[in-house]
Scaffold this active site. Structure first.
Site, PDB file in Angstrom:
ATOM      1  N   TYR A 104     -17.967  -3.971   5.135  1.00 61.12           N
ATOM      2  CA  TYR A 104     -17.000  -3.013   4.602  1.00 61.12           C
ATOM      3  C   TYR A 104     -16.092  -3.679   3.576  1.00 61.12           C
ATOM      4  CZ  TYR A 104     -12.895  -0.008   4.369  1.00 61.12           C
ATOM      5  OH  TYR A 104     -11.847   0.755   3.912  1.00 61.12           O
TER       6      TYR A 104
ATOM      7  N   PRO B  96      -3.709  -2.813  -2.285  1.00 58.59           N
ATOM      8  CA  PRO B  96      -3.691  -1.942  -1.104  1.00 58.59           C
ATOM      9  C   PRO B  96      -5.058  -1.870  -0.437  1.00 58.59           C
ATOM     10  CG  PRO B  96      -3.768  -0.615  -3.098  1.00 58.59           C
ATOM     11  CD  PRO B  96      -3.669  -2.050  -3.549  1.00 58.59           C
TER      12      PRO B  96
ATOM     13  N   ALA C 130      -7.289  -1.027   2.908  1.00 56.84           N
ATOM     14  CA  ALA C 130      -7.212  -0.156   4.080  1.00 56.84           C
ATOM     15  C   ALA C 130      -7.517  -0.908   5.369  1.00 56.84           C
ATOM     16  CB  ALA C 130      -8.191   1.009   3.918  1.00 56.84           C
TER      17      ALA C 130
ATOM     18  N   SER D 145      -1.489   0.547   1.673  1.00 56.32           N
ATOM     19  CA  SER D 145      -2.443   1.637   1.510  1.00 56.32           C
ATOM     20  C   SER D 145      -2.051   2.872   2.317  1.00 56.32           C
ATOM     21  CB  SER D 145      -3.833   1.165   1.960  1.00 56.32           C
ATOM     22  OG  SER D 145      -4.761   2.229   1.969  1.00 56.32           O
TER      23      SER D 145
ATOM     24  N   GLN E 122       0.908   2.831  -1.872  1.00 60.76           N
ATOM     25  CA  GLN E 122      -0.253   3.364  -2.590  1.00 60.76           C
ATOM     26  C   GLN E 122      -0.614   4.711  -1.992  1.00 60.76           C
ATOM     27  OE1 GLN E 122      -3.640   3.260  -0.953  1.00 60.76           O
ATOM     28  NE2 GLN E 122      -4.337   4.604  -2.602  1.00 60.76           N
TER      29      GLN E 122
ATOM     30  N   THR F 148      -3.319   6.492  -6.560  1.00 61.40           N
ATOM     31  CA  THR F 148      -4.690   6.098  -6.878  1.00 61.40           C
ATOM     32  C   THR F 148      -5.536   7.335  -7.149  1.00 61.40           C
ATOM     33  OG1 THR F 148      -4.579   4.060  -5.593  1.00 61.40           O
ATOM     34  CG2 THR F 148      -6.761   4.956  -6.015  1.00 61.40           C
TER      35      THR F 148
ATOM     36  N   ARG G 105     -15.963  -0.371  -5.980  1.00 62.13           N
ATOM     37  CA  ARG G 105     -16.265   0.262  -4.706  1.00 62.13           C
ATOM     38  C   ARG G 105     -16.484   1.766  -4.794  1.00 62.13           C
ATOM     39  NH1 ARG G 105     -14.933  -3.017  -0.238  1.00 62.13           N
ATOM     40  NH2 ARG G 105     -14.562  -1.191   1.075  1.00 62.13           N
TER      41      ARG G 105
ATOM     42  N   ARG H 113     -10.093 -13.629  -8.507  1.00 69.47           N
ATOM     43  CA  ARG H 113     -10.446 -14.564  -7.442  1.00 69.47           C
ATOM     44  C   ARG H 113      -9.681 -15.878  -7.530  1.00 69.47           C
ATOM     45  NH1 ARG H 113     -12.019 -10.469  -6.002  1.00 69.47           N
ATOM     46  NH2 ARG H 113     -14.103  -9.799  -5.366  1.00 69.47           N
TER      47      ARG H 113
END
Length: 359
Positions: free
Chosen positions: A34, A87, A89, A116, A141, A169, A261, A293
């Protein structure tokens, strides 16, 4: 799910990427996938990475960078660095302390986080964790909740809890969990789960069902009228959309493809940043999200015109590995890389980073 509390940092960690393998070992398959997955074949996830790797840095030796720092002012807050936590989840999937651990880590490092709508801990508890650690009030968010009043109630709860900035968002207009959550983890701040609107014969489940509950520009204009705090729009990739958001009164934008995503095949977010910077022309702050990153990645976004960047997956690698300590360490490692990059490029402050235009 291995989401137990951890009270010490793992040994041998030198970069944020080192936490990835540790997190992989600690997490079960479901939360790991996920966290890491993109949509479709992962084309946009890969594009984010390759696009950032293509951007070069220019070394400028002999510059006097004594007294340098990464402080900035953003929507009324003084931050020690421009590395905000994105944010994410359901953070209790990754550690028992969930979003509270991330809030404490961001506060300890002099930064901030976006909480989130799908947080797995109460908004009030997360805000308290941040401020009890000496941090700034976190930002919220906001996902559209299918209709106006339900969305406004969620925003008002965050505002009542002291969240000073709302980040709306829009690139995942109907946000659904892509996994079966454990019984003790859920989006605790939401009302009853959304379900698709019923469709008649001949109608599309997509166009007339799910997307009937998605926000549009009129809804954004309405939301702007309801919210007096700074309102940012997250998920913008097209310069025309950036211009329209400004005309509707948005106070800031987050250039993002949602970490790859949502819609696979969209461009790398960093490739979209220069055109938006040119269109916005300094009228409002631009934040950047998707693919960061390292501190060097953050510098690249800053030199292309971002005021700050959002850190997503690396922070959760730290969370899964060592809780609040791990998240704080990830932020510190990225801060060190950012400061080193600034120094070697001859820029003692964020304001000294020269704007690099699109080639």
């Amino acid at each position: 799910m291995n989401a137990a509390r951890v009270e010490h940092l793992p040994s041998g960690v030198r970069t944020a990427a080192d936490y990835q393998q540790i997190a992989r070992q600690r997490l079960d398959e479901t939360p790991w996938h996920y966290l890491q997955e993109g949509s479709g074949e992962g084309l946009s996830v890969a594009a984010n990475r390759s696009a950032l790797d293509r951007i070069s840095l220019m070394s400028r030796p002999l510059a006097d960078v004594r007294g340098g720092h990464t402080r900035l002012q953003l929507f009324g807050q003084t931050l020690e660095h421009p590395l905000l936590l994105a944010p994410i989840a359901y953070q209790r999937l990754f550690h028992a302390d969930g979003e509270c651990a991330s809030a404490m880590a961001a506060a300890a490092q002099g930064g901030n986080l976006l909480v989130s709508s799908l947080a797995s801990m109460p908004l009030e508890q997360i805000a308290s964790a941040s401020q009890q650690t000496g941090g700034q009030p976190p930002w919220f968010q906001l996902y559209w909740q299918g209709e106006r009043q339900r969305t406004l109630r969620l925003a008002q709860r965050a505002i009542a809890a002291g969240y000073p900035v709302i980040v709306f968002t829009v690139d995942a207009p109907v946000k659904l969990a892509s996994l079966t959550l454990p019984g003790d983890i859920r989006a605790v701040n939401l009302e009853a789960p959304l379900t698709a609107a019923p469709v008649a014969a001949g109608q599309s489940q997509v166009f007339d069902g799910w997307m009937a509950q998605a926000p549009n520009w009129d809804d954004l204009a309405w939301l702007r009228q309801q919210i007096k705090l700074p309102l940012l729009l997250k998920g913008i990739l097209h310069a025309n959309d950036a211009e329209r958001a400004i005309r509707l009164g948005c106070d800031g934008l987050v250039v993002s493809n949602h970490g790859g995503r949502v819609l696979d095949g969209v461009p790398a977010a960093i490739d979209c940043l220069p055109a938006i910077v040119e269109t916005v022309a300094g009228r409002i702050p631009l934040l950047f999200d998707s693919g960061i990153r390292t501190g060097r990645d953050a510098y690249k976004a800053l030199q292309l015109g971002a005021s700050a960047v959002l850190i997503g997956r690396p922070a959760i690698w730290g969370l899964a590995s060592a809780g609040a300590l791990g998240v704080a360490h990830v932020i510190r490692l990225l801060r060190d890389e950012l400061e080193a990059t600034m120094a070697l490029c001859g820029n003692p402050t964020l304001a000294d980073i020269p704007l690099q235009t699109a080639s």
